[in-house]
Each structure stands twice: as structure tokens, then as C-alpha cells.
Motif scaffolding. Structure first.
Motif, PDB file in Angstrom:
ATOM      1  N   GLY A  18       0.822  -0.997  -0.216  1.00 33.68           N
ATOM      2  CA  GLY A  18      -0.010  -0.046  -0.132  1.00 33.68           C
ATOM      3  C   GLY A  18       0.420   1.325  -0.433  1.00 33.68           C
ATOM      4  O   GLY A  18       0.428   2.285  -1.309  1.00 33.68           O
ATOM      5  N   THR A  19       2.041   1.212   0.789  1.00 34.80           N
ATOM      6  CA  THR A  19       2.859   2.305   0.547  1.00 34.80           C
ATOM      7  C   THR A  19       3.272   2.993  -0.520  1.00 34.80           C
ATOM      8  O   THR A  19       3.491   3.538  -0.874  1.00 34.80           O
ATOM      9  CB  THR A  19       3.358   2.448   1.637  1.00 34.80           C
ATOM     10  OG1 THR A  19       3.335   1.511   3.356  1.00 34.80           O
ATOM     11  CG2 THR A  19       5.021   2.969   2.180  1.00 34.80           C
TER      12      THR A  19
ATOM     13  N   ARG B 287       2.219   1.658  -3.677  1.00 35.28           N
ATOM     14  CA  ARG B 287       1.200   1.644  -3.885  1.00 35.28           C
ATOM     15  C   ARG B 287       0.711   4.007  -4.450  1.00 35.28           C
ATOM     16  O   ARG B 287       0.986   4.459  -5.121  1.00 35.28           O
ATOM     17  CB  ARG B 287       0.257   1.325  -4.290  1.00 35.28           C
ATOM     18  CG  ARG B 287       0.544   0.199  -4.953  1.00 35.28           C
ATOM     19  CD  ARG B 287      -0.482  -1.084  -4.784  1.00 35.28           C
ATOM     20  NE  ARG B 287      -0.431  -2.378  -5.724  1.00 35.28           N
ATOM     21  CZ  ARG B 287      -1.641  -3.643  -5.355  1.00 35.28           C
ATOM     22  NH1 ARG B 287      -2.480  -3.316  -4.774  1.00 35.28           N
ATOM     23  NH2 ARG B 287      -1.184  -4.489  -6.552  1.00 35.28           N
ATOM     24  N   GLU B 288       0.633   3.737  -3.229  1.00 33.95           N
ATOM     25  CA  GLU B 288       0.776   5.478  -2.996  1.00 33.95           C
ATOM     26  C   GLU B 288       1.549   6.462  -3.266  1.00 33.95           C
ATOM     27  O   GLU B 288       1.111   7.239  -3.312  1.00 33.95           O
ATOM     28  CB  GLU B 288       0.229   5.557  -1.538  1.00 33.95           C
ATOM     29  CG  GLU B 288       0.171   7.086  -0.956  1.00 33.95           C
ATOM     30  CD  GLU B 288      -0.295   6.892   0.521  1.00 33.95           C
ATOM     31  OE1 GLU B 288      -0.365   7.706   1.265  1.00 33.95           O
ATOM     32  OE2 GLU B 288      -0.974   5.615   1.257  1.00 33.95           O
ATOM     33  N   SER B 289       3.358   5.748  -2.726  1.00 34.15           N
ATOM     34  CA  SER B 289       3.787   6.324  -3.072  1.00 34.15           C
ATOM     35  C   SER B 289       4.235   7.225  -4.508  1.00 34.15           C
ATOM     36  O   SER B 289       4.785   7.448  -5.100  1.00 34.15           O
ATOM     37  CB  SER B 289       5.257   6.172  -2.544  1.00 34.15           C
ATOM     38  OG  SER B 289       5.494   5.962  -1.684  1.00 34.15           O
TER      39      SER B 289
ATOM     40  N   ALA C 129      -3.548   5.452   7.242  1.00 37.55           N
ATOM     41  CA  ALA C 129      -3.858   5.296   5.964  1.00 37.55           C
ATOM     42  C   ALA C 129      -4.912   4.995   5.175  1.00 37.55           C
ATOM     43  O   ALA C 129      -5.014   6.014   3.917  1.00 37.55           O
ATOM     44  CB  ALA C 129      -2.418   4.264   5.776  1.00 37.55           C
TER      45      ALA C 129
ATOM     46  N   LEU D  40      -6.338   8.177   2.719  1.00 32.51           N
ATOM     47  CA  LEU D  40      -7.060   7.854   1.098  1.00 32.51           C
ATOM     48  C   LEU D  40      -7.820   7.772   0.573  1.00 32.51           C
ATOM     49  O   LEU D  40      -8.427   8.541  -0.171  1.00 32.51           O
ATOM     50  CB  LEU D  40      -5.928   6.122   1.128  1.00 32.51           C
ATOM     51  CG  LEU D  40      -4.620   6.386   0.706  1.00 32.51           C
ATOM     52  CD1 LEU D  40      -4.059   4.456   0.934  1.00 32.51           C
ATOM     53  CD2 LEU D  40      -3.846   6.656  -0.480  1.00 32.51           C
TER      54      LEU D  40
ATOM     55  N   ALA E 123      -3.842   1.539  -3.295  1.00 30.16           N
ATOM     56  CA  ALA E 123      -3.385   1.712  -2.274  1.00 30.16           C
ATOM     57  C   ALA E 123      -4.588   1.040  -1.217  1.00 30.16           C
ATOM     58  O   ALA E 123      -4.114   0.620  -0.438  1.00 30.16           O
ATOM     59  CB  ALA E 123      -2.575   2.617  -1.851  1.00 30.16           C
ATOM     60  N   LEU E 124      -5.373   1.617  -1.568  1.00 28.92           N
ATOM     61  CA  LEU E 124      -6.722   2.347  -0.418  1.00 28.92           C
ATOM     62  C   LEU E 124      -7.491   0.539  -0.319  1.00 28.92           C
ATOM     63  O   LEU E 124      -7.317   0.288   0.832  1.00 28.92           O
ATOM     64  CB  LEU E 124      -7.207   2.864  -0.886  1.00 28.92           C
ATOM     65  CG  LEU E 124      -8.823   2.697  -0.134  1.00 28.92           C
ATOM     66  CD1 LEU E 124      -8.578   3.524   1.198  1.00 28.92           C
ATOM     67  CD2 LEU E 124      -9.965   4.124  -0.574  1.00 28.92           C
TER      68      LEU E 124
ATOM     69  N   TYR F 206      -4.106   5.317  -6.128  1.00 26.56           N
ATOM     70  CA  TYR F 206      -4.431   5.550  -4.446  1.00 26.56           C
ATOM     71  C   TYR F 206      -5.098   4.465  -4.416  1.00 26.56           C
ATOM     72  O   TYR F 206      -6.029   3.733  -3.276  1.00 26.56           O
ATOM     73  CB  TYR F 206      -4.799   6.648  -4.103  1.00 26.56           C
ATOM     74  CG  TYR F 206      -4.255   8.123  -4.491  1.00 26.56           C
ATOM     75  CD1 TYR F 206      -2.172   7.901  -3.583  1.00 26.56           C
ATOM     76  CD2 TYR F 206      -4.146   9.193  -5.231  1.00 26.56           C
ATOM     77  CE1 TYR F 206      -2.414   9.405  -3.749  1.00 26.56           C
ATOM     78  CE2 TYR F 206      -3.263  10.054  -5.170  1.00 26.56           C
ATOM     79  CZ  TYR F 206      -2.484  10.083  -4.992  1.00 26.56           C
ATOM     80  OH  TYR F 206      -1.167  11.206  -4.746  1.00 26.56           O
TER      81      TYR F 206
END
Length: 576
Positions: A535-536, A538-540, A567, A571, A547-548, A544
Motif C-alpha cells: 500500500g505504501t 502504491r501510494e508513493s 492510511a 486515502l 493502495a486503499l 491511490y
């Protein structure tokens, strides 16, 4: 002896490259590397440390021979200082042999020993003679007449001997290198116990003219150094080697069962050693070999010095007295058998090692004894030490001992043996591998103290622990390397991928981190950390929605996870 052999050429490792990382499978547990400065500060506060660590029996200065003016090449040992133990003749000095009665009853030397002259001719400066075990007997380094040199690494423990003073002088940084004699371990033991490099050359290849003999069939002139490049240079000078001879491919042969004889815990790490041996059989063989070695030493010592012992009746330390009495009173009825064992042992080692083999084994089975240990402890200590030392002594092969940090505050030495006459090959090997070996030692240093290091841990798990230690030390690239090696050994372990992903995240390698987490999740659907790290990642990279979903999965598995809750909340706002 159970031996495990690995052909490095087949493994496609270029061991001629001094920067190559070579894992030899004999890393030592519990290692603490102390810098020279740390040792000096620690020892400065101890009142028991003598001047110059008690290493010298006599101080003087022998200047190097005059150098040729430029543009002539600088001499190979120019600027280096060295010490010699008290068996080497120096013109106008009496060689004391570690005993005042010997010194009192002998004249000044008329010539300087060839080995000393050779060093002076090549630019080195001799600064004195060092303390040794009496008459080159004993392996503890203790001398009741001149005092026992202080082991810089462990002041209340023996330095090892007979050439203990020379080892101490090097370890205490009083000289750049030193020479001593090794008959049945005189260089190898003190090198291991003082934490320096030690080299016993092939028997007969370095001149012993001008050196007091103990047992000429076993005596060699050995070298101590802190720096592998200095050891290499001194070795080339004394052995008169050709520096342009090409380096050879090497086979590393690990004497697996001999590491089981050692009291220092072992680790069966990657590539080389698996646990298959019969140590009892190997032990019995070595006992017989060491017995032949001691009988040969006693026979030749008696031949050399019986008349002087019986005439002078010298004062001897208690430990040495017993050994010399045994030598002088022994009846040697089967002397030819001792020499036959020596000949057969050399043939056996040459057959095993050929021209490309390096045998790896512990230098000494036990950690150093405390000073003035009881006779009962000395007896067992001698037996176990001689079992390992007899291999090289009786074969006449060359052996180098390399410091491997410390175990329970005691210096540890691991030895490399090559066939008789292959001294350049062995010196090149030590020089090429030294930095990589010390890197392995440093990696072991950072492992948690609770880690099982007695050979029971799987190699991949050990690599994971090394990776964890590197990660904690913020050495992200090193952590990735260790986790990668662990994965090579076990591709089905989700934790290895998940941990590597954490290191990739720190390096900003988000795609690699995502891929590792996906692999970890495929292996373990309940791996919360893998969902959080993916998730981290993908968010980077602004994915989103994906990641969610990862953080939601983490919350299903672990509803109270604060990282996942935060998180998800963050998100949701971005996605909506």
C-alpha cells in the motif's frame, strides 16, 4: 577428517579479484571487532600492562642496508620496522633462547642470521629481540625468567607461544611486522590469540641458518603482521618469490568436522558446508598424528641439546621443565616410523590440495587460557591444540592464520593451508580474500546475541538476520543484498520478500517493493506487513485506489492496526 570441497571456478566466482565477496562457510559467532585505538584506550587504564607490553627481552636498532639513489626502485620493505624473537643470531649479541642459563653459557654470535640480513637488505629496520618460551618449548608464551608478554587483546590471558613476544609486538603496534619460529605452533597460536595475521611457510623454504634449532625437521621461520599487504611483501622477500607469476583459480576445502572440535561456535553458511561428518574418527586420526609429531620433536631436541641440558642443568619454568625432561629421558626405538609419518602426511596433503586447493580449519581448538592456569587445564589444552596444529607441522605445508574478530572477547583465528611449496599461492589468497573475510566478520558482529549460531540455523535464515541487522543500521543496499541471497536459497519464504520490500521502500525503489510484496502475499495471504508495504509503495507512485485496497486488507486481518487506519482515512479523502 571430513572434508567439503567447492570448485570456485564452477561457481563462477572470480577469486583473483581482491574485491570479490567470498563466503567460505566458517564465519565465527559472537564477534566483536575492536579498533586499535579502542584497544589502546582500554589498555591505557590498566595498571597491569608493562612497558612495551613486556614484548622485548632486548632493545637495539639494526638499520637497513644503504639504498641505491633514485631513480633506482625503492626497497620493498623500506620504512618498515620489525622484531625478532630470541633464537635469531645477531652479530655481537648472544641469542638467549628464552633462558638466562643458555645466554650465560654461550658466546656472542659471529654472524647475523640470514633471514634477518635479508630483511635489512630490503629496507626494514630491526628494533630488538622479543620474549619467547624457553628453548622454544611450550605454546602458552609464558616465561618465568623474563616475564610473560601482555596480550594486547586480553591482558589477563596468555599470548600464545613460543613466539609470543613477536606476536604481541605486532598486535600492540610496536612494529610493522615480526618474525618468530614455528615448530609445532609457535607462530600460529600467538597470531590467533593476539588477533594478528600469522604465516608458517612450507618447511625448508626459508633459511634457518643462524637460528637456534628445536627440531630441525619441523622448525620454520614464520611471519606476523597486522596488514595483509605487509605480510605479502615480507613473504615475497623471505621466500624470494617471483611477483609476476599469475594468480591461480582456487578450490576452498572446508574441514567440516574440525570446526566441530573447536569450542568456538560455528556457522554453516551458504555455498560450502553441510553438516555431514564423523568427528570421532577424525579426532582419533589427529591424535595419532600429533603423537608422532611430539615424539619427533622430542627426539630431535634431545639430539641437539641433551649434552647441554645434562651439563648445565639449567633453571627451567615448571611447565617447560616437564616437556624437556620428557624429551631428554625418552627412548626412541622406532624413530624411522616418525619420519615415515611425516613423508606420508605430506604426500596425502599434496594429493588432496594439488596445486589449487586451500584447506580451511580452526587455527586452535580453544580460546586462550588465563595466565598461570593449572597443569590439569594445560594438559587438555595442549592435546586439543596439537591435534589441529599437527596437520601442517607434519606435512610441511604452508599455513596462514587470519583473525576472525572475537568470540566472548577472545580473538579467533581461522587457518588456510596450501600444499608444500605453494607459498606465493597462499599469500596471494590471503591478500585477495582478506577484506571480504573481514566484511563477513563485521556482518556477523551485528547479529542479535540471542541468535542460534551453533550450526543449527538454516543458511537462509542467517542471511535474513544479517539483512535485518543491516536494515537497523540504515544500510539499505546491504540489507537488499542479504535478503536477495536468502531468497536465492529459499524462494518460498514470504518474510524474505516482505523484508526486502521494506529496504526497497527506504531506497525509493517503489516498483521493486510492490513486486516483492505481491510475491509475499501470494505465498502468505495473511501477511499484514506485506499489505501495508505494498500500500505504501502504491501510494508513493499515486496509485491511490490500489493502495486503499491494500490498507483495507490489512485492517481486515488486523483491525486495530494504527498505520492501516491512518492510511485508509487519508486515502479515502484522496479517492473521493
Amino acid at each position: 577428517m571430513s572434508l567439503k570441497s567447492v570448485n570456485l571456478e564452477k561457481l563462477k566466482i572470480n577469486v583473483s579479484n581482491p574485491k570479490v565477496l567470498i563466503v567460505i562457510g566458517v564465519s565465527v559467532a559472537g564477534i566483536l571487532i575492536l579498533t586499535a585505538e579502542t584497544r589502546r584506550r582500554r589498555l591505557k587504564g590498566r595498571h597491569t600492562v608493562k612497558e612495551d607490553y613486556g614484548a622485548f627481552v632486548e632493545r637495539f636498532e639494526l638499520l637497513p642496508f644503504p639504498q641505491l639513489p633514485p631513480p633506482a626502485a625503492k626497497q620493498l620493505l623500506s620504512g618498515l620496522t620489525f622484531a625478532i624473537n630470541d633464537v635469531f643470531d645477531v652479530k655481537e649479541y648472544v641469542s638467549g633462547f628464552g633462558n638466562p642459563d643458555w645466554k650465560r653459557t654461550h658466546e656472542e654470535a659471529g654472524k647475523t642470521a640470514i633471514v634477518v640480513t635479508t630483511l635489512l637488505k630490503n629496507g626494514a629496520t630491526c628494533v630488538g629481540k622479543t620474549v619467547m618460551d624457553e628453548l622454544s618449548f611450550g605454546i602458552t608464551g609464558e616465561n618465568s625468567h623474563y616475564g610473560t608478554p601482555t596480550n594486547p587483546a586480553m591482558p589477563s590471558y596468555i599470548p600464545g607461544g613460543p613466539s609470543g613476544g613477536s606476536a604481541v609486538a605486532v598486535a600492540a603496534e610496536l612494529v610493522d611486522f615480526a618474525i618468530g619460529t614455528d615448530t609445532i605452533g609457535g607462530v600460529r597460536i600467538p597470531a590467533a590469540y593476539c588477533g594478528v595475521l600469522g604465516f608458517r611457510p612450507s618447511h625448508g623454504v626459508i633459511s634457518t641458518v643462524g637460528v637456534l634449532p628445536n627440531s630441525q625437521s619441523l622448525d620454520t621461520v614464520g611471519i606476523f603482521a597486522r596488514d595483509p599487504s605487509v605480510l605479502h611483501r615480507v613473504g615475497h622477500v623471505l621466500l624470494q618469490l617471483n611477483p609476476v607469476e599469475p594468480r591461480r583459480t582456487r578450490r576452498i576445502i572446508v574441514a567440516d568436522d574440525l570446526f566441530q572440535l573447536s569450542k568456538v561456535p560455528q556457522q554453516k553458511t551458504v555455498y560450502i558446508v553441510s553438516k555431514t561428518s564423523n568427528p570421532q574418527k577424525g579426532t582419533n586420526t589427529l591424535k595419532a598424528l600429533s603423537s608422532a609429531m611430539l615424539l619427533l620433536q622430542r627426539y630431535e631436541f634431545k639430539t641437539n641439546h641433551e649434552e647441554w641440558i645434562n651439563t648445565v642443568k639449567p633453571r627451567l619454568g615448571s611447565g617447560v621443565f616437564d616437556q624437556i625432561h620428557a624429551a631428554i629421558t625418552a627412548q626412541h626405538e622406532n624413530i624411522k616410523a616418525y619420519y615415515k609419518v611425516r613423508t606420508e602426511m605430506r604426500a596425502a596433503l599434496c594429493s588432496l590440495l594439488k596445486d589449487d586447493g586451500i584447506l580451511v580449519l580452526p587455527t586452535v581448538a580453544d580460546t586462550p587460557l588465563k595466565l598461570n592456569s593449572k597443569k590439569a587445564m594445560l594438559s587438555e589444552f595442549h592435546d586439543r591444540a596439537f591435534a589441529l596444529l599437527s596437520i601442517t607441522t607434519m606435512s610441511g605445508c604452508c599455513q596462514a592464520t587470519v583473525p576472525f574478530g572475537k568470540h566472548e572477547d577472545c580473538p579467533v583465528g581461522v587457518s588456510f593451508i596450501a600444499f608444500h611449496g605453494s607459498d606465493k599461492f597462499l599469500l596471494d589468497t590471503v591478500l585477495d580474500m582478506y577484506q571480504s573475510l573481514q566484511g563477513q566478520v563485521s556482518a556477523i558482529t551485528s547479529l542479535p546475541p540471542s541468535l542460534d549460531l551453533n550450526g543449527n540455523m538454516d543458511a537462509s535464515e542467517l542471511l535474513k538476520e544479517k539483512g535485518n541487522a543491516a536494515y537497523k543500521g540504515r544500510q539499505w543496499n546491504k540489507a537488499v543484498s542479504y535478503y536477495t541471497e536468502a531468497i536465492k536459497l529459499d524462494e518460498s519464504n514470504a518474510t524474505f520478500y516482505c523484508n526486502r520490500a521494506a529496504a526497497y521502500l527506504e531506497l525509493g525503489c517503489f516498483q521493486q517493493a510492490e513486486e516483492d510484496c505481491s510475491r509475499a502475499i501470494s505465498l502468505d495471504k495473511k501477511n499484514v506487513k506485506a499489505y501495508l508495504r505494498r500500500g505504501t509503495a502504491r501510494e508513493s507512485v499515486l496509485y491511490y485506489k490500489e493502495a486503499l485496497q491494500d490498507f483495507k486488507h490489512a485492517l481486515v486481518l488486523e483491525p486495530q492496526n494504527k498505520v492501516a487506519k491512518g492510511a485508509e482515512k487519508r486515502l479515502r479523502k484522496l479517492v473521493s
